[in-house]
Motif scaffolding. Structure first.
Motif, PDB file in Angstrom:
ATOM      1  N   GLY A  44       0.800  -1.221   0.000  1.00  0.00           N
ATOM      2  CA  GLY A  44       0.000   0.000   0.000  1.00  0.00           C
ATOM      3  C   GLY A  44       0.829   1.266   0.000  1.00  0.00           C
ATOM      4  O   GLY A  44       0.387   2.313  -0.472  1.00  0.00           O
ATOM      5  N   GLU A  45       2.034   1.176   0.532  1.00  0.00           N
ATOM      6  CA  GLU A  45       2.933   2.328   0.584  1.00  0.00           C
ATOM      7  C   GLU A  45       3.711   2.501  -0.725  1.00  0.00           C
ATOM      8  O   GLU A  45       4.428   3.493  -0.873  1.00  0.00           O
ATOM      9  CB  GLU A  45       3.937   2.157   1.730  1.00  0.00           C
ATOM     10  CG  GLU A  45       3.299   2.085   3.095  1.00  0.00           C
ATOM     11  CD  GLU A  45       4.290   1.682   4.182  1.00  0.00           C
ATOM     12  OE1 GLU A  45       5.481   1.453   3.880  1.00  0.00           O
ATOM     13  OE2 GLU A  45       3.852   1.589   5.343  1.00  0.00           O
ATOM     14  N   ARG A  46       3.585   1.513  -1.612  1.00  0.00           N
ATOM     15  CA  ARG A  46       4.381   1.465  -2.845  1.00  0.00           C
ATOM     16  C   ARG A  46       5.875   1.507  -2.518  1.00  0.00           C
ATOM     17  O   ARG A  46       6.677   2.111  -3.221  1.00  0.00           O
ATOM     18  CB  ARG A  46       3.990   2.565  -3.825  1.00  0.00           C
ATOM     19  CG  ARG A  46       2.519   2.457  -4.200  1.00  0.00           C
ATOM     20  CD  ARG A  46       2.116   2.922  -5.551  1.00  0.00           C
ATOM     21  NE  ARG A  46       2.937   2.384  -6.608  1.00  0.00           N
ATOM     22  CZ  ARG A  46       3.263   3.079  -7.698  1.00  0.00           C
ATOM     23  NH1 ARG A  46       2.832   4.311  -7.856  1.00  0.00           N
ATOM     24  NH2 ARG A  46       4.004   2.542  -8.639  1.00  0.00           N
ATOM     25  N   MET A  47       6.208   0.850  -1.400  1.00  0.00           N
ATOM     26  CA  MET A  47       7.596   0.756  -0.948  1.00  0.00           C
ATOM     27  C   MET A  47       8.208  -0.488  -1.569  1.00  0.00           C
ATOM     28  O   MET A  47       7.693  -1.592  -1.389  1.00  0.00           O
ATOM     29  CB  MET A  47       7.639   0.656   0.581  1.00  0.00           C
ATOM     30  CG  MET A  47       9.013   0.674   1.182  1.00  0.00           C
ATOM     31  SD  MET A  47       9.865   2.249   1.028  1.00  0.00           S
ATOM     32  CE  MET A  47       8.908   3.281   2.124  1.00  0.00           C
ATOM     33  N   TYR A  48       9.277  -0.311  -2.327  1.00  0.00           N
ATOM     34  CA  TYR A  48       9.920  -1.430  -2.993  1.00  0.00           C
ATOM     35  C   TYR A  48      11.048  -2.019  -2.164  1.00  0.00           C
ATOM     36  O   TYR A  48      11.219  -3.234  -2.115  1.00  0.00           O
ATOM     37  CB  TYR A  48      10.458  -1.009  -4.364  1.00  0.00           C
ATOM     38  CG  TYR A  48       9.401  -0.408  -5.250  1.00  0.00           C
ATOM     39  CD1 TYR A  48       8.243  -1.110  -5.568  1.00  0.00           C
ATOM     40  CD2 TYR A  48       9.544   0.880  -5.757  1.00  0.00           C
ATOM     41  CE1 TYR A  48       7.254  -0.548  -6.370  1.00  0.00           C
ATOM     42  CE2 TYR A  48       8.563   1.436  -6.574  1.00  0.00           C
ATOM     43  CZ  TYR A  48       7.423   0.723  -6.872  1.00  0.00           C
ATOM     44  OH  TYR A  48       6.458   1.285  -7.662  1.00  0.00           O
TER      45      TYR A  48
ATOM     46  N   PRO B 191      18.236  -4.368 -14.575  1.00  0.00           N
ATOM     47  CA  PRO B 191      17.112  -4.324 -15.520  1.00  0.00           C
ATOM     48  C   PRO B 191      15.912  -5.174 -15.113  1.00  0.00           C
ATOM     49  O   PRO B 191      14.765  -4.738 -15.264  1.00  0.00           O
ATOM     50  CB  PRO B 191      17.727  -4.812 -16.835  1.00  0.00           C
ATOM     51  CG  PRO B 191      19.163  -4.448 -16.721  1.00  0.00           C
ATOM     52  CD  PRO B 191      19.502  -4.624 -15.265  1.00  0.00           C
ATOM     53  N   LYS B 192      16.120  -6.369 -14.587  1.00  0.00           N
ATOM     54  CA  LYS B 192      15.002  -7.226 -14.163  1.00  0.00           C
ATOM     55  C   LYS B 192      14.201  -6.569 -13.047  1.00  0.00           C
ATOM     56  O   LYS B 192      12.969  -6.642 -13.030  1.00  0.00           O
ATOM     57  CB  LYS B 192      15.507  -8.594 -13.697  1.00  0.00           C
ATOM     58  CG  LYS B 192      15.954  -9.492 -14.820  1.00  0.00           C
ATOM     59  CD  LYS B 192      16.352 -10.843 -14.299  1.00  0.00           C
ATOM     60  CE  LYS B 192      16.783 -11.751 -15.443  1.00  0.00           C
ATOM     61  NZ  LYS B 192      17.131 -13.083 -14.968  1.00  0.00           N
ATOM     62  N   ILE B 193      14.879  -5.934 -12.109  1.00  0.00           N
ATOM     63  CA  ILE B 193      14.198  -5.250 -11.005  1.00  0.00           C
ATOM     64  C   ILE B 193      13.486  -4.012 -11.521  1.00  0.00           C
ATOM     65  O   ILE B 193      12.350  -3.733 -11.139  1.00  0.00           O
ATOM     66  CB  ILE B 193      15.200  -4.877  -9.884  1.00  0.00           C
ATOM     67  CG1 ILE B 193      15.940  -6.128  -9.378  1.00  0.00           C
ATOM     68  CG2 ILE B 193      14.511  -4.125  -8.767  1.00  0.00           C
ATOM     69  CD1 ILE B 193      15.032  -7.202  -8.793  1.00  0.00           C
ATOM     70  N   LYS B 194      14.134  -3.255 -12.409  1.00  0.00           N
ATOM     71  CA  LYS B 194      13.510  -2.055 -12.974  1.00  0.00           C
ATOM     72  C   LYS B 194      12.222  -2.396 -13.702  1.00  0.00           C
ATOM     73  O   LYS B 194      11.230  -1.679 -13.584  1.00  0.00           O
ATOM     74  CB  LYS B 194      14.485  -1.337 -13.908  1.00  0.00           C
ATOM     75  CG  LYS B 194      13.952  -0.005 -14.414  1.00  0.00           C
ATOM     76  CD  LYS B 194      14.995   0.757 -15.167  1.00  0.00           C
ATOM     77  CE  LYS B 194      14.549   2.068 -15.704  1.00  0.00           C
ATOM     78  NZ  LYS B 194      13.162   2.408 -15.715  1.00  0.00           N
ATOM     79  N   CYS B 195      12.193  -3.492 -14.428  1.00  0.00           N
ATOM     80  CA  CYS B 195      10.959  -3.919 -15.128  1.00  0.00           C
ATOM     81  C   CYS B 195       9.827  -4.185 -14.137  1.00  0.00           C
ATOM     82  O   CYS B 195       8.678  -3.827 -14.394  1.00  0.00           O
ATOM     83  CB  CYS B 195      11.235  -5.176 -15.950  1.00  0.00           C
ATOM     84  SG  CYS B 195      12.178  -4.870 -17.449  1.00  0.00           S
ATOM     85  N   ILE B 196      10.151  -4.785 -13.020  1.00  0.00           N
ATOM     86  CA  ILE B 196       9.139  -5.074 -12.002  1.00  0.00           C
ATOM     87  C   ILE B 196       8.624  -3.769 -11.399  1.00  0.00           C
ATOM     88  O   ILE B 196       7.408  -3.573 -11.254  1.00  0.00           O
ATOM     89  CB  ILE B 196       9.713  -6.000 -10.902  1.00  0.00           C
ATOM     90  CG1 ILE B 196      10.013  -7.380 -11.494  1.00  0.00           C
ATOM     91  CG2 ILE B 196       8.767  -6.093  -9.718  1.00  0.00           C
ATOM     92  CD1 ILE B 196      10.833  -8.268 -10.598  1.00  0.00           C
ATOM     93  N   ILE B 197       9.530  -2.865 -11.076  1.00  0.00           N
ATOM     94  CA  ILE B 197       9.118  -1.566 -10.507  1.00  0.00           C
ATOM     95  C   ILE B 197       8.289  -0.786 -11.515  1.00  0.00           C
ATOM     96  O   ILE B 197       7.248  -0.233 -11.170  1.00  0.00           O
ATOM     97  CB  ILE B 197      10.360  -0.762 -10.060  1.00  0.00           C
ATOM     98  CG1 ILE B 197      10.992  -1.419  -8.830  1.00  0.00           C
ATOM     99  CG2 ILE B 197       9.998   0.691  -9.781  1.00  0.00           C
ATOM    100  CD1 ILE B 197      12.341  -0.827  -8.426  1.00  0.00           C
ATOM    101  N   ASP B 198       8.732  -0.742 -12.754  1.00  0.00           N
ATOM    102  CA  ASP B 198       8.013   0.019 -13.784  1.00  0.00           C
ATOM    103  C   ASP B 198       6.635  -0.559 -14.062  1.00  0.00           C
ATOM    104  O   ASP B 198       5.736   0.169 -14.475  1.00  0.00           O
ATOM    105  CB  ASP B 198       8.833   0.069 -15.076  1.00  0.00           C
ATOM    106  CG  ASP B 198      10.075   0.937 -14.948  1.00  0.00           C
ATOM    107  OD1 ASP B 198      10.173   1.706 -13.965  1.00  0.00           O
ATOM    108  OD2 ASP B 198      10.947   0.851 -15.828  1.00  0.00           O
ATOM    109  N   ALA B 199       6.450  -1.855 -13.829  1.00  0.00           N
ATOM    110  CA  ALA B 199       5.152  -2.490 -14.073  1.00  0.00           C
ATOM    111  C   ALA B 199       4.150  -2.196 -12.968  1.00  0.00           C
ATOM    112  O   ALA B 199       2.953  -2.392 -13.149  1.00  0.00           O
ATOM    113  CB  ALA B 199       5.338  -4.002 -14.210  1.00  0.00           C
ATOM    114  N   ASP B 200       4.628  -1.717 -11.837  1.00  0.00           N
ATOM    115  CA  ASP B 200       3.750  -1.445 -10.682  1.00  0.00           C
ATOM    116  C   ASP B 200       2.872  -0.242 -10.926  1.00  0.00           C
ATOM    117  O   ASP B 200       3.191   0.781 -11.329  1.00  0.00           O
ATOM    118  CB  ASP B 200       4.594  -1.261  -9.427  1.00  0.00           C
ATOM    119  CG  ASP B 200       3.745  -1.042  -8.186  1.00  0.00           C
ATOM    120  OD1 ASP B 200       2.652  -1.625  -8.109  1.00  0.00           O
ATOM    121  OD2 ASP B 200       4.183  -0.292  -7.301  1.00  0.00           O
TER     122      ASP B 200
END
Length: 118
Positions: free
Chosen positions: A39-43, A109-118
């Motif tokens: 809920g906090e959008r904390m990665y 890059p793999k982590i960035k894709c996950i963050i960007d998809a959020d």
């Protein structure tokens, strides 16, 4: 867009054991603590401890967080409520927190894709 922060907070004199209890509480309730991050959008959230020659203990809070997340102060979660209780008891408000300046931010890059998809 993610916000990356590293901030130094000072622990009140005499509250070092309580601050350790706080971190132990969060670690002992790891699954529930991580669940509050959605809920906090904390990665990423990491806390470091430093015991200095000045006799104070400092916590360094590192985080990567997305925009538009819920504030911890608005949460009904028992984890967040206990977290704020510990915060009020342990963090020295007479000391101005120090925000470190981001000089470089590398995200795989793999982590960035996950963050960007959020």
């Amino acid at each position: 867009m993610t916000k990356t922060e590293l901030t130094r907070f000072r622990i009140k004199k005499g509250k070092e054991a309580k601050a350790q209890e706080w971190m132990d509480f969060l670690n002992e309730h790891h699954q529930d603590t991580v669940a509050t991050m959605v809920g906090e959008r904390m990665y990423i959230e990491t806390v470091f401890k430093e015991e200095c020659a000045d006799g104070y203990t400092y916590f360094y809070w590192y985080s990567m967080q997305g925009e538009g997340g819920n504030a911890v102060e608005d949460s009904d979660s028992y984890i967040d409520q206990k977290h704020l209780e510990y915060w009020d008891e342990c963090i020295d408000t007479a000391y101005r927190p120090v925000d470190m300046k981001v000089m470089e931010k590398l995200v795989a890059p793999k982590i960035k894709c996950i963050i960007d998809a959020d």
